[in-house]
Write a protein that holds these residues in place. Structure first.
Motif, PDB file in Angstrom:
ATOM      1  N   LEU A  23       6.729  -8.089 -17.199  1.00 28.52           N
ATOM      2  CA  LEU A  23       5.967  -8.670 -18.308  1.00 28.52           C
ATOM      3  C   LEU A  23       5.672  -7.619 -19.377  1.00 28.52           C
ATOM      4  CD1 LEU A  23       3.407 -10.931 -16.383  1.00 28.52           C
ATOM      5  CD2 LEU A  23       5.279 -11.700 -17.841  1.00 28.52           C
ATOM      6  N   LEU A  24       5.353  -6.398 -18.952  1.00 32.20           N
ATOM      7  CA  LEU A  24       5.129  -5.316 -19.921  1.00 32.20           C
ATOM      8  C   LEU A  24       6.394  -5.064 -20.742  1.00 32.20           C
ATOM      9  CD1 LEU A  24       3.067  -2.819 -17.739  1.00 32.20           C
ATOM     10  CD2 LEU A  24       2.286  -3.838 -19.879  1.00 32.20           C
ATOM     11  N   ALA A  25       7.526  -5.021 -20.070  1.00 31.60           N
ATOM     12  CA  ALA A  25       8.787  -4.795 -20.779  1.00 31.60           C
ATOM     13  C   ALA A  25       9.093  -5.940 -21.741  1.00 31.60           C
ATOM     14  CB  ALA A  25       9.926  -4.629 -19.768  1.00 31.60           C
ATOM     15  N   ALA A  26       8.829  -7.162 -21.307  1.00 31.95           N
ATOM     16  CA  ALA A  26       9.083  -8.321 -22.168  1.00 31.95           C
ATOM     17  C   ALA A  26       8.190  -8.312 -23.399  1.00 31.95           C
ATOM     18  CB  ALA A  26       8.869  -9.606 -21.372  1.00 31.95           C
ATOM     19  N   ALA A  27       6.999  -7.721 -23.273  1.00 31.57           N
ATOM     20  CA  ALA A  27       6.078  -7.640 -24.412  1.00 31.57           C
ATOM     21  C   ALA A  27       6.440  -6.511 -25.366  1.00 31.57           C
ATOM     22  CB  ALA A  27       4.649  -7.442 -23.900  1.00 31.57           C
ATOM     23  N   GLY A  28       7.403  -5.662 -24.984  1.00 27.86           N
ATOM     24  CA  GLY A  28       7.856  -4.595 -25.862  1.00 27.86           C
ATOM     25  C   GLY A  28       7.462  -3.200 -25.430  1.00 27.86           C
ATOM     26  N   PHE A  29       6.790  -3.068 -24.289  1.00 25.46           N
ATOM     27  CA  PHE A  29       6.370  -1.748 -23.813  1.00 25.46           C
ATOM     28  C   PHE A  29       7.524  -1.049 -23.105  1.00 25.46           C
ATOM     29  CE2 PHE A  29       2.308  -4.043 -24.058  1.00 25.46           C
ATOM     30  CZ  PHE A  29       1.554  -3.129 -24.779  1.00 25.46           C
ATOM     31  N   ALA A  30       7.433   0.279 -23.069  1.00 27.85           N
ATOM     32  CA  ALA A  30       8.448   1.101 -22.416  1.00 27.85           C
ATOM     33  C   ALA A  30       7.819   1.937 -21.307  1.00 27.85           C
ATOM     34  CB  ALA A  30       9.121   2.018 -23.441  1.00 27.85           C
ATOM     35  N   HIS A  31       8.678   2.429 -20.417  1.00 26.06           N
ATOM     36  CA  HIS A  31       8.254   3.347 -19.344  1.00 26.06           C
ATOM     37  C   HIS A  31       7.130   2.750 -18.489  1.00 26.06           C
ATOM     38  CE1 HIS A  31      10.638   6.112 -21.689  1.00 26.06           C
ATOM     39  NE2 HIS A  31       9.796   6.045 -22.704  1.00 26.06           N
ATOM     40  N   ALA A  32       7.219   1.469 -18.214  1.00 26.91           N
ATOM     41  CA  ALA A  32       6.175   0.804 -17.433  1.00 26.91           C
ATOM     42  C   ALA A  32       6.269   1.193 -15.959  1.00 26.91           C
ATOM     43  CB  ALA A  32       6.291  -0.714 -17.579  1.00 26.91           C
ATOM     44  N   ALA A  33       5.094   1.428 -15.366  1.00 29.63           N
ATOM     45  CA  ALA A  33       5.028   1.747 -13.940  1.00 29.63           C
ATOM     46  C   ALA A  33       3.679   1.276 -13.407  1.00 29.63           C
ATOM     47  CB  ALA A  33       5.201   3.246 -13.707  1.00 29.63           C
ATOM     48  N   VAL A  34       3.604   1.103 -12.098  1.00 31.00           N
ATOM     49  CA  VAL A  34       2.371   0.641 -11.457  1.00 31.00           C
ATOM     50  C   VAL A  34       2.047   1.552 -10.281  1.00 31.00           C
ATOM     51  CG1 VAL A  34       1.219  -1.255 -10.254  1.00 31.00           C
ATOM     52  CG2 VAL A  34       2.791  -1.755 -12.141  1.00 31.00           C
ATOM     53  N   GLU A  35       0.807   2.002 -10.228  1.00 30.83           N
ATOM     54  CA  GLU A  35       0.318   2.814  -9.112  1.00 30.83           C
ATOM     55  C   GLU A  35      -0.650   1.983  -8.272  1.00 30.83           C
ATOM     56  OE1 GLU A  35      -1.512   6.341 -10.667  1.00 30.83           O
ATOM     57  OE2 GLU A  35      -0.024   6.512 -12.274  1.00 30.83           O
ATOM     58  N   THR A  36      -0.733   2.311  -6.986  1.00 25.64           N
ATOM     59  CA  THR A  36      -1.665   1.641  -6.084  1.00 25.64           C
ATOM     60  C   THR A  36      -2.810   2.583  -5.752  1.00 25.64           C
ATOM     61  OG1 THR A  36       0.129   0.357  -5.096  1.00 25.64           O
ATOM     62  CG2 THR A  36      -1.934   0.479  -3.863  1.00 25.64           C
ATOM     63  N   MET A  37      -4.044   2.074  -5.830  1.00 26.01           N
ATOM     64  CA  MET A  37      -5.230   2.873  -5.508  1.00 26.01           C
ATOM     65  C   MET A  37      -6.052   2.163  -4.444  1.00 26.01           C
ATOM     66  SD  MET A  37      -6.442   4.096  -9.304  1.00 26.01           S
ATOM     67  CE  MET A  37      -6.307   2.438  -9.941  1.00 26.01           C
ATOM     68  N   ARG A  38      -6.435   2.902  -3.432  1.00 27.80           N
ATOM     69  CA  ARG A  38      -7.287   2.363  -2.371  1.00 27.80           C
ATOM     70  C   ARG A  38      -8.496   3.272  -2.183  1.00 27.80           C
ATOM     71  NH1 ARG A  38      -2.176   0.768  -0.350  1.00 27.80           N
ATOM     72  NH2 ARG A  38      -2.129  -1.450   0.207  1.00 27.80           N
ATOM     73  N   TRP A  39      -9.641   2.659  -1.924  1.00 25.80           N
ATOM     74  CA  TRP A  39     -10.845   3.433  -1.649  1.00 25.80           C
ATOM     75  C   TRP A  39     -11.831   2.577  -0.879  1.00 25.80           C
ATOM     76  CZ3 TRP A  39      -9.696   1.219  -6.298  1.00 25.80           C
ATOM     77  CH2 TRP A  39     -10.651   0.385  -6.888  1.00 25.80           C
ATOM     78  N   ARG A  40     -12.927   3.188  -0.491  1.00 25.18           N
ATOM     79  CA  ARG A  40     -14.018   2.486   0.184  1.00 25.18           C
ATOM     80  C   ARG A  40     -15.196   2.391  -0.772  1.00 25.18           C
ATOM     81  NH1 ARG A  40     -13.958   0.468   5.787  1.00 25.18           N
ATOM     82  NH2 ARG A  40     -11.967   1.173   6.607  1.00 25.18           N
ATOM     83  N   HIS A  41     -15.681   1.170  -0.952  1.00 26.42           N
ATOM     84  CA  HIS A  41     -16.842   0.967  -1.825  1.00 26.42           C
ATOM     85  C   HIS A  41     -18.097   0.974  -0.958  1.00 26.42           C
ATOM     86  CE1 HIS A  41     -19.236  -0.209  -5.185  1.00 26.42           C
ATOM     87  NE2 HIS A  41     -19.584  -1.364  -4.649  1.00 26.42           N
ATOM     88  N   GLN A  42     -18.821   2.090  -1.017  1.00 24.24           N
ATOM     89  CA  GLN A  42     -20.035   2.239  -0.221  1.00 24.24           C
ATOM     90  C   GLN A  42     -21.231   1.734  -1.021  1.00 24.24           C
ATOM     91  OE1 GLN A  42     -19.496   6.508   0.827  1.00 24.24           O
ATOM     92  NE2 GLN A  42     -19.489   5.778   2.937  1.00 24.24           N
ATOM     93  N   VAL A  43     -21.953   0.784  -0.452  1.00 23.00           N
ATOM     94  CA  VAL A  43     -23.029   0.130  -1.183  1.00 23.00           C
ATOM     95  C   VAL A  43     -24.033  -0.424  -0.184  1.00 23.00           C
ATOM     96  CG1 VAL A  43     -21.816  -2.100  -1.236  1.00 23.00           C
ATOM     97  CG2 VAL A  43     -23.494  -1.574  -3.009  1.00 23.00           C
ATOM     98  N   ASP A  44     -25.290  -0.496  -0.590  1.00 20.66           N
ATOM     99  CA  ASP A  44     -26.291  -1.162   0.234  1.00 20.66           C
ATOM    100  C   ASP A  44     -25.947  -2.646   0.303  1.00 20.66           C
ATOM    101  OD1 ASP A  44     -29.178  -1.241   1.436  1.00 20.66           O
ATOM    102  OD2 ASP A  44     -29.140  -2.808  -0.099  1.00 20.66           O
ATOM    103  N   LEU A  45     -25.821  -3.181   1.506  1.00 25.87           N
ATOM    104  CA  LEU A  45     -25.328  -4.555   1.660  1.00 25.87           C
ATOM    105  C   LEU A  45     -26.278  -5.582   1.072  1.00 25.87           C
ATOM    106  CD1 LEU A  45     -23.797  -4.461   5.259  1.00 25.87           C
ATOM    107  CD2 LEU A  45     -22.677  -4.063   3.058  1.00 25.87           C
ATOM    108  N   THR A  46     -27.588  -5.351   1.164  1.00 28.47           N
ATOM    109  CA  THR A  46     -28.559  -6.291   0.591  1.00 28.47           C
ATOM    110  C   THR A  46     -28.473  -6.289  -0.930  1.00 28.47           C
ATOM    111  OG1 THR A  46     -30.054  -5.998   2.469  1.00 28.47           O
ATOM    112  CG2 THR A  46     -30.999  -6.902   0.447  1.00 28.47           C
ATOM    113  N   SER A  47     -28.355  -5.103  -1.517  1.00 26.39           N
ATOM    114  CA  SER A  47     -28.230  -5.015  -2.975  1.00 26.39           C
ATOM    115  C   SER A  47     -26.931  -5.649  -3.456  1.00 26.39           C
ATOM    116  CB  SER A  47     -28.285  -3.547  -3.423  1.00 26.39           C
ATOM    117  OG  SER A  47     -29.520  -2.970  -3.094  1.00 26.39           O
ATOM    118  N   TRP A  48     -25.864  -5.457  -2.685  1.00 27.59           N
ATOM    119  CA  TRP A  48     -24.573  -6.039  -3.074  1.00 27.59           C
ATOM    120  C   TRP A  48     -24.666  -7.564  -3.097  1.00 27.59           C
ATOM    121  CZ3 TRP A  48     -20.675  -4.854  -5.795  1.00 27.59           C
ATOM    122  CH2 TRP A  48     -19.427  -5.449  -5.647  1.00 27.59           C
TER     123      TRP A  48
END
Length: 243
Positions: A165-190
């Motif tokens: 879709l990026l290429a079809a819109a006219g963009f070049a050098h398109a790439a996608v990275e994957t990011m994973r992490w842990r979201h630490q949060v107080d469960l009641t506040s969340w």
């Protein structure tokens, strides 16, 4: 607490994990923060010396960001239409907005229009089947026996499809990275912040009578408990390209 304030205490903190990598890929003197929310990208870009234009569809979000960041240019707009001239920005950053637009291809073409030649764009979105931080709410609603037809997601989160879709819109050098992490949060506040933010996916909770809300919360507490110490595992994609 307003919806924007609840969002700022909840979802904005979750989405802040990707701000640094996003701005590594797309930060320049004239930056467009599209879908700015309460300003986690705007704040970081201003600190880096960028001249930031912050755009969102929600007036409450814009009021909050304008109050906090008077040096940002704040505009109300909704993709796929932006109130800017062609080639106005050196870079575009969109943190978890592209997955909410109704017309992905049209939105990318509009972002291409307002970006100068050689400019960079970076966009993030959630990997929907690895979003424990929010899926526990959907599971709790279902466990409580509450009818809930979640809104359809027109966005396709497949990285290969998105680079096309990026290429079809006219963009070049398109790439996608994957990011994973842990979201630490107080469960009641969340719980409080997600329910008060509501939004199209979880507004159903606030519409229930108190005894049903309590039942949903009991299931949420049970489902979220395994993540109390290490945090919710979440995953996002970061797409980047140039014009």
């Amino acid at each position: 607490m307003t919806n924007a304030e609840a969002y700022d205490r909840g979802f904005a903190q979750l989405s802040s994990h990707t701000v640094g990598p996003l701005l590594v890929r797309a930060c320049a003197p004239r930056l467009l923060d599209v879908g700015c929310g309460t300003g986690v990208v705007t704040a970081a870009a201003l600190a880096l010396g960028a001249e930031v234009t912050a755009v969102d569809a929600d007036p409450g979000m814009l009021e909050l960001i304008a109050r906090r960041h008077p040096y940002a240019r704040v505009r109300q707009a909704t993709l796929p239409e932006l109130p800017f001239e062609d080639e106005q920005f050196d870079a575009i950053a969109g943190n978890f907005i592209i997955n909410h637009v109704s017309d992905t291809a049209g939105a990318l073409k509009e972002l291409h229009r307002v970006l100068r030649p050689g400019g960079a764009i970076a966009l993030t979105w959630w990997k929907s089947d690895e979003m424990t931080a929010t899926s526990v709410f959907a599971e709790a609603i279902a466990a409580a026996g509450v009818p809930c037809e979640l809104p359809a997601r027109p966005f396709e989160d497949d990285p290969g499809r998105f680079t096309a879709l990026l290429a079809a819109a006219g963009f070049a050098h398109a790439a996608v990275e994957t990011m994973r992490w842990r979201h630490q949060v107080d469960l009641t506040s969340w719980w409080t912040n997600v329910v008060q933010t509501a939004g199209p996916r979880f507004a159903v909770i606030g519409r229930q009578p108190p005894d049903v809300v309590a039942r949903i919360k009991d299931h949420y507490t049970r489902l979220a408990a395994p993540y109390a110490c290490e945090g919710f595992p979440v995953c996002a994609y970061l797409a980047h390209a140039t014009r």
